[in-house]
Design a protein around this motif. Structure first.
Motif, mmCIF file in Angstrom:
data_model
loop_
_atom_site.group_PDB
_atom_site.id
_atom_site.type_symbol
_atom_site.label_atom_id
_atom_site.label_comp_id
_atom_site.label_asym_id
_atom_site.label_seq_id
_atom_site.Cartn_x
_atom_site.Cartn_y
_atom_site.Cartn_z
ATOM 1 N N ASN A 172 0.925 -1.408 0.149
ATOM 2 C CA ASN A 172 -0.014 0.113 0.027
ATOM 3 C C ASN A 172 1.024 1.224 0.028
ATOM 4 O OD1 ASN A 172 -2.505 -1.643 0.108
ATOM 5 N ND2 ASN A 172 -1.966 -1.749 2.507
ATOM 6 N N TYR A 173 0.298 2.347 -0.546
ATOM 7 C CA TYR A 173 1.006 3.535 -0.581
ATOM 8 C C TYR A 173 0.220 4.739 0.074
ATOM 9 C CZ TYR A 173 3.731 0.809 -3.832
ATOM 10 O OH TYR A 173 4.540 -0.135 -4.282
ATOM 11 N N ARG A 174 1.201 5.546 0.719
ATOM 12 C CA ARG A 174 0.443 6.863 1.361
ATOM 13 C C ARG A 174 1.283 7.822 1.023
ATOM 14 N NH1 ARG A 174 0.008 4.598 7.604
ATOM 15 N NH2 ARG A 174 -0.770 2.546 7.065
ATOM 16 N N LYS A 180 4.001 9.778 -3.059
ATOM 17 C CA LYS A 180 3.112 8.865 -2.532
ATOM 18 C C LYS A 180 4.182 7.391 -2.429
ATOM 19 C CE LYS A 180 -1.452 6.630 -3.663
ATOM 20 N NZ LYS A 180 -2.360 6.725 -4.387
ATOM 21 N N SER A 235 5.536 4.066 -0.306
ATOM 22 C CA SER A 235 5.205 2.714 0.227
ATOM 23 C C SER A 235 5.153 2.921 1.878
ATOM 24 C CB SER A 235 6.224 1.521 0.151
ATOM 25 O OG SER A 235 7.760 1.939 0.158
ATOM 26 N N GLU A 236 4.099 2.177 2.284
ATOM 27 C CA GLU A 236 3.835 2.549 3.872
ATOM 28 C C GLU A 236 4.731 1.998 4.660
ATOM 29 O OE1 GLU A 236 -0.164 1.040 4.731
ATOM 30 O OE2 GLU A 236 0.483 -0.938 4.055
#
Length: 327
Positions: free
Chosen positions: A2-4, A12, A14-15
């Motif tokens: 997931n990316y934040r 953006k 990677s978490e």
């Protein structure tokens, strides 16, 4: 993966990303070939963000990142830090001339034309109060040397002071199961101002892997040996500010979190990932196996409300009073 988003930036990430202090130096012996394999393994798994600093191995970590990310500058974002190569208390360290040189040196080692995120490396609070360094960083943005800037801080007070500057894009803070104060005192303000949070020392220098015993020995050039009581720099950077044996004892009491979550490493990282204010958590690594282990946290079971309450009470009743150093 997931990316934040990092705050209001267009980064953006990677978490779960990785810090490179351990592969640069001050964590005992390293192997560059294994470090490069670890970096490539992470990227193949979807990691697109790495945190480093000019003083990690005197620039060696930046050079390793240059090798690993060659030809992938558009897709792989790098944050680096500056200031601790000089006298962090001297205002001249934060002058336009000095900061420009720090940036140029990092760009050369990274093999890049622009730094995605340039962070002041744990400056004294008087430098932050003075604020001139932020004007300098704005100049570097105008010149195109950096895209965004942030601050790596030691305390909640320093973080709140940084948040008064509208151009600060991110804060890097020590945050883990043993250092929960930022979640209640800093994160809500950062979220309100749309500033990203990078969680460093997420495993409390390895304590929260659950692998250490009280008689553990560390190599001479490992900060877990030479800074275990804050002899070289802020004690909070080593074992989250806990006395080592106390940290082992507290980790054993917390071992229940690993049930159904693989192991302590994965459970500890999962707890951080469940905080919405976190843009990315950045554990370190020295081997491919450690990269793999950390990435498994993404698949770990979420925490129930009851478990989270139990962790909060444990921190307040048994951990908080044992933390040493500014916090």
């Amino acid at each position: 993966m997931n990316y934040r988003q990092i705050g209001s930036t267009d980064l953006k990430v990677s978490e779960l990303s990785f810090g490179t202090w351990a592969i640069g130096g001050s964590w005992g012996s390293t192997n560059d070939e294994e470090s490069l394999r670890g970096l490539n393994w992470a990227m193949d798994a979807g990691v697109n963000f790495f945190d480093t600093a000019d003083v990690y191995g005197d620039g060696h970590a930046e050079e390793l990142l240059a090798k690993a990310t060659k030809g992938r500058h558009e897709e792989i974002h790098i944050a680096t830090k500056f200031a601790r190569g000089g006298d962090i208390h001297d205002p001249k360290t934060y002058s336009l001339e000095s900061v420009s040189q720090y940036a140029e040196n990092s760009l050369k080692r990274l093999g890049r034309e622009q730094i995605d995120l340039f962070q002041i490396h744990c400056p004294p609070i008087e430098i932050l109060r003075d604020g001139q360094v932020f004007d300098v960083l704005n100049r570097l943005k105008e010149q195109g040397k950096i895209r965004y800037y942030g601050v790596s801080v030691e305390t909640v007070e320093e973080g709140l002071l940084c948040l008064e500057n509208p151009d600060v894009s991110s804060l890097q803070v020590i945050f883990n199961l043993f250092r929960q104060k930022p979640a209640t005192e800093l994160f809500p303000v950062a979220a309100q101002k749309n500033v990203g949070i990078l969680a460093r020392v997420p495993l409390a220098s390895g304590l929260l892997t659950g692998k250490f015993k009280r008689d553990a020995k560390f190599e001479e050039d490992d900060h877990r040996n030479f800074n275990r009581d804050g002899q070289a720099f802020n004690v909070g950077e080593t074992f989250a500010g806990l006395e080592f044996n106390k940290g082992v004892e507290l980790t054993e009491k917390l071992s229940w979190i690993s049930e159904g979550r693989g192991n302590m490493t994965q459970a500890s990282l999962k707890w951080i990932l469940e905080h919405e204010a976190i843009s990315s958590v950045i554990p370190g690594f020295k081997t491919v196996a450690q990269v793999e282990d950390n990435l498994q946290a993404l698949k770990a079971a979420p925490y129930s409300a009851e478990e989270l309450k139990k962790i909060e009470q444990f921190y307040k009743q048994e951990v908080a009073s044992n933390i040493r150093g500014p916090y």
